[in-house]
Write an enzyme that holds these catalytic residues in place. Structure first.
Site, PDB file in Angstrom:
ATOM      1  N   HIS A  73       1.161  -1.278   0.060  1.00  0.00           N
ATOM      2  CA  HIS A  73      -0.089   0.104   0.138  1.00  0.00           C
ATOM      3  C   HIS A  73       0.795   1.300   0.007  1.00  0.00           C
ATOM      4  O   HIS A  73       0.832   2.138  -0.761  1.00  0.00           O
ATOM      5  CB  HIS A  73      -1.052  -0.047   1.222  1.00  0.00           C
ATOM      6  N   HIS A  97       4.266   6.495   5.694  1.00  0.00           N
ATOM      7  CA  HIS A  97       3.008   7.298   6.125  1.00  0.00           C
ATOM      8  C   HIS A  97       2.143   6.778   6.998  1.00  0.00           C
ATOM      9  O   HIS A  97       1.417   7.158   7.949  1.00  0.00           O
ATOM     10  CB  HIS A  97       2.162   8.076   5.139  1.00  0.00           C
ATOM     11  N   GLU A 101       1.616   5.399  12.984  1.00  0.00           N
ATOM     12  CA  GLU A 101       0.145   5.073  13.695  1.00  0.00           C
ATOM     13  C   GLU A 101      -0.004   3.647  13.795  1.00  0.00           C
ATOM     14  O   GLU A 101      -0.381   3.025  14.796  1.00  0.00           O
ATOM     15  CB  GLU A 101      -0.764   5.433  12.415  1.00  0.00           C
ATOM     16  N   ASP A 102       0.573   3.018  12.867  1.00  0.00           N
ATOM     17  CA  ASP A 102       0.402   1.195  12.888  1.00  0.00           C
ATOM     18  C   ASP A 102       1.457   0.386  13.295  1.00  0.00           C
ATOM     19  O   ASP A 102       1.296  -0.727  13.659  1.00  0.00           O
ATOM     20  CB  ASP A 102      -0.203   0.892  11.392  1.00  0.00           C
ATOM     21  N   ASP A 164      -2.957   8.469  -1.042  1.00  0.00           N
ATOM     22  CA  ASP A 164      -3.077   7.642   0.011  1.00  0.00           C
ATOM     23  C   ASP A 164      -4.712   7.274  -0.390  1.00  0.00           C
ATOM     24  O   ASP A 164      -5.279   6.151  -0.410  1.00  0.00           O
ATOM     25  CB  ASP A 164      -2.803   7.805   1.503  1.00  0.00           C
ATOM     26  N   ASP A 285     -22.496  19.367 -22.573  1.00  0.00           N
ATOM     27  CA  ASP A 285     -21.113  19.028 -22.541  1.00  0.00           C
ATOM     28  C   ASP A 285     -20.812  17.685 -22.177  1.00  0.00           C
ATOM     29  O   ASP A 285     -19.958  17.272 -21.631  1.00  0.00           O
ATOM     30  CB  ASP A 285     -20.378  20.095 -21.871  1.00  0.00           C
TER      31      ASP A 285
END
Length: 736
Positions: A73, A97, A101-102, A164, A285
């Protein structure tokens, strides 16, 4: 068999991307390094690879809902950013990133290994992961506020988050249906509009279409079937015919340019149908063609060519080159009647405009050698971020901030001029007051009048494209609460509310002092004679810093003055009955209402009290006090709740004018309304509103909302109106 990727093995020497076997279905770190080799030096590519190894080790053993290793990911997120040619620090942050957190990895460890800028980016993105639109509104708003404030510190934070979100949307099928809908709604409401605001068109379109497919799958299928039905057998022919005609016209004039036909994306079609209440076949359009040329003046030459080739639709030409959109987008748009009477849209722009239209703020990294102008998305994004900071400072809470930002994320622009020729872009429907605040908050706070194209105009006037607006200010002026009823821009709304709150706080302090002093006087004391030690002890107990804060709490109705007074002088309720009051909530020292108390004293709309009426008041937490007529039936719900009631009376000399309503039953005759209005005006009253209600064709009720000075003033008006011919009955209206 799918190729695997050993995170411990060093990549082969980066080489330009080449065609790879069809069997390779997963994007690998070697592919990533090869892509980076097209624009980054080897030492930066090596740093990115080191970050990949670090992330792979940190996420070891973790899998996604789809079952694949988690590291794929962040690698996919970094790939999206590499396609945007982002700098290596941004790519490293993308690869890491989720580690804070994880995983057990902390910000300090990231900073030590990869530098403080990368750690700040990772930390900023980490703060964005708590968005949950199924949670309480306050939690949702606070999370969004954190995201946007992190974005103001470094714009790359939101670019990582957009990448993300894009990869998450591409792999959303692994989630539960409920999670799909929640994430899709969030994407359509917040992230796609942010991508649009930053001018990153390709990300916006993909986010919108993926969100549309998961949130409204049935609607998407209906539009897709309709489009295919309309297009079958004719779409390819029609597109090819128009493309050929455009190319031939350019060739005949010796203009070098590229022509491309396309079909509008499904969510764009749906949104236009919804927002403009149009059917599918009314859209002009659905099919659009883009002509890309080398120079700006050539764009206008091509415009003349296409207008000669096909008949233009009146009122459908837009010049976004002279006046760019708020995200920096530039192009000429024109709607034409094409082959078989089908409406088509043609967009004409330069190659630089095309790059900016697709990449927006990311073009700052992709084409750093380009000329930076005031219309460049990078500078426009910086202006927007500055506005976000101003909104955050002025907003009272996260929910209010979220409300303003959502308004700001959906611009439909109108372009107006200052007297000096400066162009301002405002939300469609914006008024003179919105324009004033767009210039500067001080101009908005002190505006009293305006000229539109040199003619005086009300402050509530909606603005139209091309108008020149001049704001007239006065030093002592201040915002009117009524402005909130018609302003549409977030900047105007947040400034008005912020200024009114400061005014309300000052007025609440004055009122609170009066209320507390009245209670203390009834108990034989006074604010000035209170013991400082006792007063300081109470403030500490109430967690208030200053005495003015206590007055403000009382004036806003958040704290009852009688209880505070008894607490400050240590008088129990039983003792209070012997110090001059028969009941602790009945006081001879009533609060005198002057009518000029401002934002902390409100007059009930149900019974509309005016000087001369017997009145009472109730506390409204956060607002102050609301004054009712004593006979108002809405007071019955407060019976027995003495702490919410307040004894009040009119001042001996009330000031200002007060609203009230009368109902006049008349015989339906020509001129009777004008005659009644003349009588009211002659007696010094202003009519705020009038409504007619026809009863049976013979009789009509006329309901007037008047401004009067007192009950006696109203009585004079009613006596005179009764004398008007064809007036059958007259009553004062109470809506309680």
């Amino acid at each position: 068999m799918t190729k695997t990727d050993d995170p411990r093995a060093p990549p082969s020497a980066p080489a330009p991307a080449v065609s790879r076997p069809v069997a390779i279905t997963r994007y690998l770190v070697s592919d990533f390094c090869a892509d980076l080799a097209t624009y980054l030096p080897p030492e930066q590519i090596q740093a990115c690879y080191a970050a990949y190894l670090f992330g792979a080790e940190a996420h070891e053993g973790q899998t996604r809902k789809s079952g694949e290793a988690y590291i794929y990911h962040p690698l996919a997120v970094a790939r999206i950013l590499a396609e945007m040619h982002m700098d290596y620090q941004c790519l490293i942050a993308a690869l890491l990133h989720d580690v804070i957190e994880d995983t057990p990895i902390g910000k300090e460890q990231v900073a030590a290994l990869f530098g403080e800028p990368v750690a700040e980016l990772v930390d900023g993105v980490t703060k964005l992961t708590k968005l949950d639109f199924n949670s309480r509104a306050e939690a949702q708003a606070a999370s969004l506020q954190k995201m946007l404030l992190a974005m103001t510190r470094d714009i790359r934070v939101i670019l990582i988050k957009l990448a993300d979100r894009l990869h998450n949307m591409r792999t959303l099928d692994a989630m539960s249906p409920e999670a799909c809908r929640r994430i899709s709604r969030e994407t359509l409401d917040i992230f796609a509009p942010i991508a649009n605001r930053l001018g990153i068109n390709w990300i916006r379109i993909e986010l919108e279409d993926l969100g549309f497919a998961h949130y409204w799958p049935w609607r998407r299928r209906v539009i897709q079937r309709t489009l295919q039905g309309r297009s079958s057998g004719t779409r390819i022919e029609m597109v090819a015919l128009v493309e050929t005609a455009l190319r031939q016209a350019l060739q005949q004039e010796g203009i070098a340019g590229a022509v491309e036909g396309r079909q509008k994306h499904l969510y764009g079609i749906y949104r236009k149908m919804r927002d403009k209440s149009r059917g599918f076949f009314e859209l002009a359009d659905v099919f659009a063609f883009r002509v890309t040329v080398d120079r700006v003046d050539t764009c206008y030459r091509v415009l003349g060519l296409v207008h000669n080739l096909y008949k233009p639709v009146p009122g459908r030409f837009k010049d976004y080159i002279a006046i760019p959109k708020v995200n920096g987008y530039q192009s000429l748009h024109t709607a034409l009647i094409g082959p078989q009477g089908m409406q088509i849209e043609i967009q004409i722009r330069t190659e630089d405009m095309q790059r900016l239209a697709e990449s927006g703020i990311a073009a700052h990294w992709m084409y750093k050698s380009g000329v930076q102008t005031s219309a460049n998305p990078a500078s426009l994004a910086a202006d927007w971020l500055q506005n976000l900071l101003e909104m955050q400072r002025e907003a009272g809470n996260s929910v209010e901030f979220l409300e303003h930002v959502k308004v700001d994320l959906f611009p439909d622009e109108v372009y107006v001029f200052t007297p000096k020729g400066r162009i301002l872009s405002l939300k469609r429907g914006a008024t003179v007051v919105d324009f004033a605040y767009a210039i500067h908050s001080d101009v908005g706070n002190t505006c009293v009048a305006a000229r539109i194209d040199r003619r005086m105009a009300p402050l509530s006037t909606p603005l139209r494209n091309g108008q020149t607006v001049e704001i007239i200010t006065a030093p002592g002026a201040r915002p009117n609460p009524g402005w909130l009823n018609f302003v549409v821009t977030a900047r105007a709304r947040v400034n008005i509310r912020g200024h009114l709150k400061s005014i309300q706080q000052r007025e609440a302090q004055v009122l609170g002092r009066r209320l507390l002093n009245a209670e203390l006087t009834a108990l034989g004391a006074d604010i000035e004679t209170l013991e400082p030690v006792r007063l300081a002890a109470y403030l500490e107990e109430a967690r208030l810093e200053h005495l003015e804060d206590l007055f403000g709490e009382i004036g806003l109705g958040n704290r009852p003055a009688p209880l505070i007074a008894r607490r400050l002088i240590s008088v129990e309720p039983e003792e209070a009955a012997t110090t001059g009051n028969a009941h602790p909530d009945v006081h001879p020292h009533r609060l005198a209402i002057r009518g000029t108390e401002g934002l902390v004293v409100h007059f009930a709309g149900c019974c509309q009290p005016i000087p001369g009426d017997t009145i009472t008041a109730v506390f409204s937490p956060g607002r102050g006090i609301v004054v009712h007529r004593a006979e108002c039936r809405n007071l019955a719900s407060l019976e027995g709740k003495h702490e919410k009631q307040l004894d009040v009376e009119w001042s001996l000399e009330p000031e200002g004018e007060f609203a009230t309503e009368i109902r006049v039953e008349v015989t339906n005759r020509r001129g009777v309304l004008a005659e009644i209005a003349r009588v009211i005006s002659e007696l010094g009253s202003n009519i705020e509103h009038v409504q007619t209600v026809e009863k049976d064709g013979v009789m009509t009720d006329l309901e007037f909302r008047l401004l009067v000075k007192s009950r006696a003033h109203l009585a004079r008006i009613m006596r005179r109106v009764r004398l008007v011919s064809f007036v059958d009955r007259l009553t004062r209206v109470s809506r309680s």
